[in-house]
Design a protein around this motif. Structure first.
Motif, PDB file in Angstrom:
ATOM      1  N   PRO A  22      65.936 -16.342  51.549  1.00 14.30           N
ATOM      2  CA  PRO A  22      65.512 -17.333  49.853  1.00 14.30           C
ATOM      3  C   PRO A  22      66.121 -18.401  49.980  1.00 14.30           C
ATOM      4  CG  PRO A  22      66.486 -15.648  49.234  1.00 14.30           C
ATOM      5  CD  PRO A  22      66.193 -14.820  50.487  1.00 14.30           C
ATOM      6  N   LYS A  23      65.558 -19.733  50.010  1.00 15.78           N
ATOM      7  CA  LYS A  23      65.564 -20.994  50.022  1.00 15.78           C
ATOM      8  C   LYS A  23      66.935 -20.893  49.055  1.00 15.78           C
ATOM      9  CE  LYS A  23      65.237 -26.054  49.390  1.00 15.78           C
ATOM     10  NZ  LYS A  23      64.146 -27.014  50.172  1.00 15.78           N
ATOM     11  N   LYS A  24      68.664 -21.316  49.440  1.00 11.55           N
ATOM     12  CA  LYS A  24      69.875 -21.089  48.688  1.00 11.55           C
ATOM     13  C   LYS A  24      69.187 -21.727  47.424  1.00 11.55           C
ATOM     14  CE  LYS A  24      72.867 -20.441  52.467  1.00 11.55           C
ATOM     15  NZ  LYS A  24      74.100 -21.505  53.052  1.00 11.55           N
ATOM     16  N   ASN A  25      69.698 -21.777  45.996  1.00 10.98           N
ATOM     17  CA  ASN A  25      69.314 -22.769  45.341  1.00 10.98           C
ATOM     18  C   ASN A  25      70.979 -23.524  45.399  1.00 10.98           C
ATOM     19  OD1 ASN A  25      69.786 -23.222  42.612  1.00 10.98           O
ATOM     20  ND2 ASN A  25      71.407 -22.708  42.224  1.00 10.98           N
ATOM     21  N   ALA A  32      69.198 -20.958  37.386  1.00 10.17           N
ATOM     22  CA  ALA A  32      68.338 -20.822  39.011  1.00 10.17           C
ATOM     23  C   ALA A  32      68.982 -20.309  40.154  1.00 10.17           C
ATOM     24  CB  ALA A  32      68.380 -22.971  39.061  1.00 10.17           C
ATOM     25  N   GLU A  33      70.449 -20.135  38.986  1.00  9.33           N
ATOM     26  CA  GLU A  33      71.574 -18.988  40.232  1.00  9.33           C
ATOM     27  C   GLU A  33      70.671 -17.796  40.187  1.00  9.33           C
ATOM     28  OE1 GLU A  33      74.035 -18.435  43.359  1.00  9.33           O
ATOM     29  OE2 GLU A  33      73.048 -20.720  42.408  1.00  9.33           O
ATOM     30  N   LYS A  35      67.586 -16.598  39.051  1.00 12.41           N
ATOM     31  CA  LYS A  35      66.273 -16.645  40.502  1.00 12.41           C
ATOM     32  C   LYS A  35      66.848 -16.201  42.056  1.00 12.41           C
ATOM     33  CE  LYS A  35      61.499 -19.199  40.542  1.00 12.41           C
ATOM     34  NZ  LYS A  35      60.792 -19.785  40.539  1.00 12.41           N
ATOM     35  N   TYR A  36      67.852 -17.177  42.125  1.00 15.94           N
ATOM     36  CA  TYR A  36      67.420 -16.929  43.984  1.00 15.94           C
ATOM     37  C   TYR A  36      68.723 -15.778  44.058  1.00 15.94           C
ATOM     38  CZ  TYR A  36      70.301 -16.893  48.193  1.00 15.94           C
ATOM     39  OH  TYR A  36      71.456 -17.001  48.777  1.00 15.94           O
ATOM     40  N   CYS A  37      69.733 -15.115  43.080  1.00 17.77           N
ATOM     41  CA  CYS A  37      70.044 -13.933  43.465  1.00 17.77           C
ATOM     42  C   CYS A  37      69.060 -13.052  43.441  1.00 17.77           C
ATOM     43  CB  CYS A  37      71.123 -14.201  42.664  1.00 17.77           C
ATOM     44  SG  CYS A  37      72.621 -14.850  42.526  1.00 17.77           S
ATOM     45  N   LYS A  38      68.308 -13.159  41.902  1.00 13.75           N
ATOM     46  CA  LYS A  38      66.854 -11.741  41.996  1.00 13.75           C
ATOM     47  C   LYS A  38      66.738 -11.310  43.536  1.00 13.75           C
ATOM     48  CE  LYS A  38      66.967 -11.441  36.819  1.00 13.75           C
ATOM     49  NZ  LYS A  38      65.986 -12.582  36.192  1.00 13.75           N
ATOM     50  N   GLU A  39      65.526 -13.255  44.475  1.00 17.02           N
ATOM     51  CA  GLU A  39      65.391 -13.433  44.947  1.00 17.02           C
ATOM     52  C   GLU A  39      65.982 -12.155  46.163  1.00 17.02           C
ATOM     53  OE1 GLU A  39      63.735 -17.287  45.371  1.00 17.02           O
ATOM     54  OE2 GLU A  39      61.946 -17.242  43.405  1.00 17.02           O
ATOM     55  N   LEU A  40      67.615 -12.676  46.681  1.00 12.91           N
ATOM     56  CA  LEU A  40      68.118 -12.167  47.951  1.00 12.91           C
ATOM     57  C   LEU A  40      68.537 -10.621  48.015  1.00 12.91           C
ATOM     58  CD1 LEU A  40      70.312 -13.439  49.920  1.00 12.91           C
ATOM     59  CD2 LEU A  40      71.841 -13.581  47.968  1.00 12.91           C
ATOM     60  N   ILE A  41      68.112 -10.539  46.040  1.00 13.05           N
ATOM     61  CA  ILE A  41      68.130  -9.066  46.882  1.00 13.05           C
ATOM     62  C   ILE A  41      67.556  -7.619  46.892  1.00 13.05           C
ATOM     63  CG2 ILE A  41      69.058  -7.203  44.307  1.00 13.05           C
ATOM     64  CD1 ILE A  41      70.519  -8.777  43.354  1.00 13.05           C
ATOM     65  N   LEU A  62      78.396  -4.823  44.150  1.00 11.05           N
ATOM     66  CA  LEU A  62      79.076  -5.970  43.318  1.00 11.05           C
ATOM     67  C   LEU A  62      78.217  -7.356  42.745  1.00 11.05           C
ATOM     68  CD1 LEU A  62      81.972  -6.555  45.054  1.00 11.05           C
ATOM     69  CD2 LEU A  62      81.951  -5.945  42.796  1.00 11.05           C
ATOM     70  N   LEU A  63      76.648  -7.897  43.704  1.00 11.89           N
ATOM     71  CA  LEU A  63      75.958  -8.982  42.618  1.00 11.89           C
ATOM     72  C   LEU A  63      75.144  -8.870  41.543  1.00 11.89           C
ATOM     73  CD1 LEU A  63      74.563 -12.069  43.070  1.00 11.89           C
ATOM     74  CD2 LEU A  63      73.647 -10.460  45.133  1.00 11.89           C
ATOM     75  N   GLU A  64      74.420  -7.466  41.841  1.00  9.98           N
ATOM     76  CA  GLU A  64      73.490  -6.763  41.373  1.00  9.98           C
ATOM     77  C   GLU A  64      74.997  -7.036  39.915  1.00  9.98           C
ATOM     78  OE1 GLU A  64      70.521  -3.715  43.858  1.00  9.98           O
ATOM     79  OE2 GLU A  64      72.847  -3.038  42.747  1.00  9.98           O
ATOM     80  N   GLU A  65      75.618  -6.199  39.829  1.00  2.91           N
ATOM     81  CA  GLU A  65      76.393  -5.905  38.574  1.00  2.91           C
ATOM     82  C   GLU A  65      76.556  -7.730  38.044  1.00  2.91           C
ATOM     83  OE1 GLU A  65      79.895  -4.009  38.888  1.00  2.91           O
ATOM     84  OE2 GLU A  65      78.957  -1.985  39.635  1.00  2.91           O
ATOM     85  N   THR A  66      77.155  -8.095  38.915  1.00  4.37           N
ATOM     86  CA  THR A  66      77.460  -9.585  37.685  1.00  4.37           C
ATOM     87  C   THR A  66      76.018 -10.612  37.723  1.00  4.37           C
ATOM     88  OG1 THR A  66      78.975 -10.121  39.822  1.00  4.37           O
ATOM     89  CG2 THR A  66      78.030 -12.199  39.511  1.00  4.37           C
ATOM     90  N   VAL A  67      74.555  -9.860  38.979  1.00  2.00           N
ATOM     91  CA  VAL A  67      73.818 -10.643  37.661  1.00  2.00           C
ATOM     92  C   VAL A  67      73.035 -10.189  36.514  1.00  2.00           C
ATOM     93  CG1 VAL A  67      71.243 -10.985  38.136  1.00  2.00           C
ATOM     94  CG2 VAL A  67      72.205 -11.500  40.163  1.00  2.00           C
ATOM     95  N   ALA A  68      73.724  -8.721  36.539  1.00  2.00           N
ATOM     96  CA  ALA A  68      73.307  -7.808  34.975  1.00  2.00           C
ATOM     97  C   ALA A  68      73.995  -8.593  33.835  1.00  2.00           C
ATOM     98  CB  ALA A  68      73.751  -6.217  35.365  1.00  2.00           C
ATOM     99  N   ASP A  69      75.706  -8.581  34.464  1.00  2.00           N
ATOM    100  CA  ASP A  69      76.062  -9.152  33.093  1.00  2.00           C
ATOM    101  C   ASP A  69      75.616 -10.299  32.457  1.00  2.00           C
ATOM    102  OD1 ASP A  69      77.783  -7.405  33.301  1.00  2.00           O
ATOM    103  OD2 ASP A  69      79.443  -7.869  34.584  1.00  2.00           O
ATOM    104  N   ASP A  70      75.700 -10.901  33.746  1.00  2.00           N
ATOM    105  CA  ASP A  70      74.837 -13.033  33.121  1.00  2.00           C
ATOM    106  C   ASP A  70      73.503 -12.495  32.156  1.00  2.00           C
ATOM    107  OD1 ASP A  70      77.327 -13.478  34.707  1.00  2.00           O
ATOM    108  OD2 ASP A  70      75.832 -14.589  36.410  1.00  2.00           O
ATOM    109  N   ILE A  71      72.766 -11.946  33.183  1.00  2.00           N
ATOM    110  CA  ILE A  71      71.431 -11.723  32.256  1.00  2.00           C
ATOM    111  C   ILE A  71      71.589 -11.640  30.433  1.00  2.00           C
ATOM    112  CG2 ILE A  71      69.188 -10.680  31.501  1.00  2.00           C
ATOM    113  CD1 ILE A  71      69.288 -10.270  34.791  1.00  2.00           C
TER     114      ILE A  71
END
Length: 328
Positions: A22-25, A32-33, A35-41, A62-71
């Motif tokens: 997907p197009k980078k944020n 917004a970041e 949303k982009y990470c979810k699309e990338l995953i 690592l990315l999935e864990e970071t996204v979960a922590d941020d949410i």
């Protein structure tokens, strides 16, 4: 940063994936970041076998864990009363603090719930007064270094209370300006401003071994100061740095220094672990590690229920304990 590392790892394995991502944020916005990470995953998981690659799989997790922590942080930040506190210079928490007073029988005699950035030492007098109002006579107080501020030592002396609290040179030997605007966090060894920002480093200045000529200077993140909603009167427009200094005076608190070298002090201070055990019981057995409500009032209500429970358990334990038979 994690998404960038993940893309870089994938390009080293399959450069053609660039066209599928997907197009980078480009916005400086967490939502917004995310949303982009979810699309990338989701895109990566749709490619057969890609996530099975050892390096890619590790970066993806690592990315999935970071996204979960941020949410989770975004969810928590909807609590307008919660603030960021610090346990060490490198670790922080988002939420509240509960300041406790406990009797020798291990019954909680007073509690004050505050936002996470508040200093422990400022509440000693209130905890003593609440305990006295509850019918508990207070003649000795055991606490950690946060409670050895000059005002607490003076209060203890004026009220004939023995204060068992080790001196910390950063908060007891120093002469400070704007004391109400900066609090010392004894766990991290750093000062925290009224906006909750912790100093990022400190430096000792002056001649070594000459206490009256030395001072500790604490440096804050100037970029955060520029955006701080409380910057008026604290941050000077155009300033290259923001510091807070404490002059070291080695002659003050000589009485308390001598006292803490006594055998009585050394024996009494070993009892302080009991309050930590009570904190552990509240957090691990009664769900007090995470707030179940919203706001300071919600946290106070949760605290009242949890503390009532542990006190009731302790009372029942004390009632059941065998008592020594009276002398005949």
């Amino acid at each position: 940063d994690q998404s960038r590392k993940l893309r870089k790892t994938i390009y080293s394995v399959n450069e053609s994936m660039k066209e599928q991502f997907p197009k980078k944020n480009t916005k400086d916005d967490l939502e917004a970041e995310l949303k982009y990470c979810k699309e990338l995953i989701a895109t990566i998981e749709q490619v057969p076998g890609l996530s099975a690659h050892p390096k890619i799989g590790e970066s993806l997790r690592l990315l999935e864990e970071t996204v979960a922590d941020d949410i989770e942080q975004v969810r928590c930040s909807s609590d307008a009363d919660a603030r960021t506190g610090h346990k060490t210079a490198d670790t922080s928490f988002f939420g509240y603090k509960t300041h406790l007073a406990m009797s020798v029988e291990r019954l909680v005699t007073a509690a004050i719930v505050t936002t996470g950035e508040k200093s422990d030492g400022k509440l000693l007098q209130s905890l003593i007064e609440k305990s006295c109002a509850a019918g508990i006579p207070v003649n000795t107080v055991i606490g950690d270094t946060a409670y050895s501020e000059k005002t607490n030592l003076q209060y203890a002396e004026d009220n004939h209370i023995c204060l068992i609290s080790k001196l910390n040179p950063n908060i007891t030997d120093g002469h400070r300006k704007k004391e109400d605007e900066f609090d010392f966090n004894k766990d991290a060894g750093m000062y925290v401003c009224k906006a909750g920002q912790m100093a990022i480093r400190k430096a000792r200045q002056g001649k070594k071994g000459v206490g009256t000529n030395q001072k500790d200077t604490y440096y804050f993140d100037i970029e955060r100061c520029k955006r701080c909603p409380l910057r008026e009167g604290c941050y000077k427009e155009g300033a290259k740095s923001k510091t807070y200094s404490v002059s070291i005076k080695s002659t003050e608190h000589a009485i308390q220094r001598d006292f803490q070298e006594s055998e009585f002090f050394k024996k009494a201070v070993k009892e302080r672990y009991k309050i930590e055990a009570k904190n552990s019981e509240l957090k691990n057995r009664h769900g007090y590690r995470v707030t179940s409500g919203v706001g300071l009032n919600g946290m106070a209500l949760q605290g009242a229920m949890a503390i009532f429970t542990v006190n009731l358990k302790r009372i029942l334990r004390l009632v059941d304990e065998p008592r020594e038979a009276p002398d005949q």
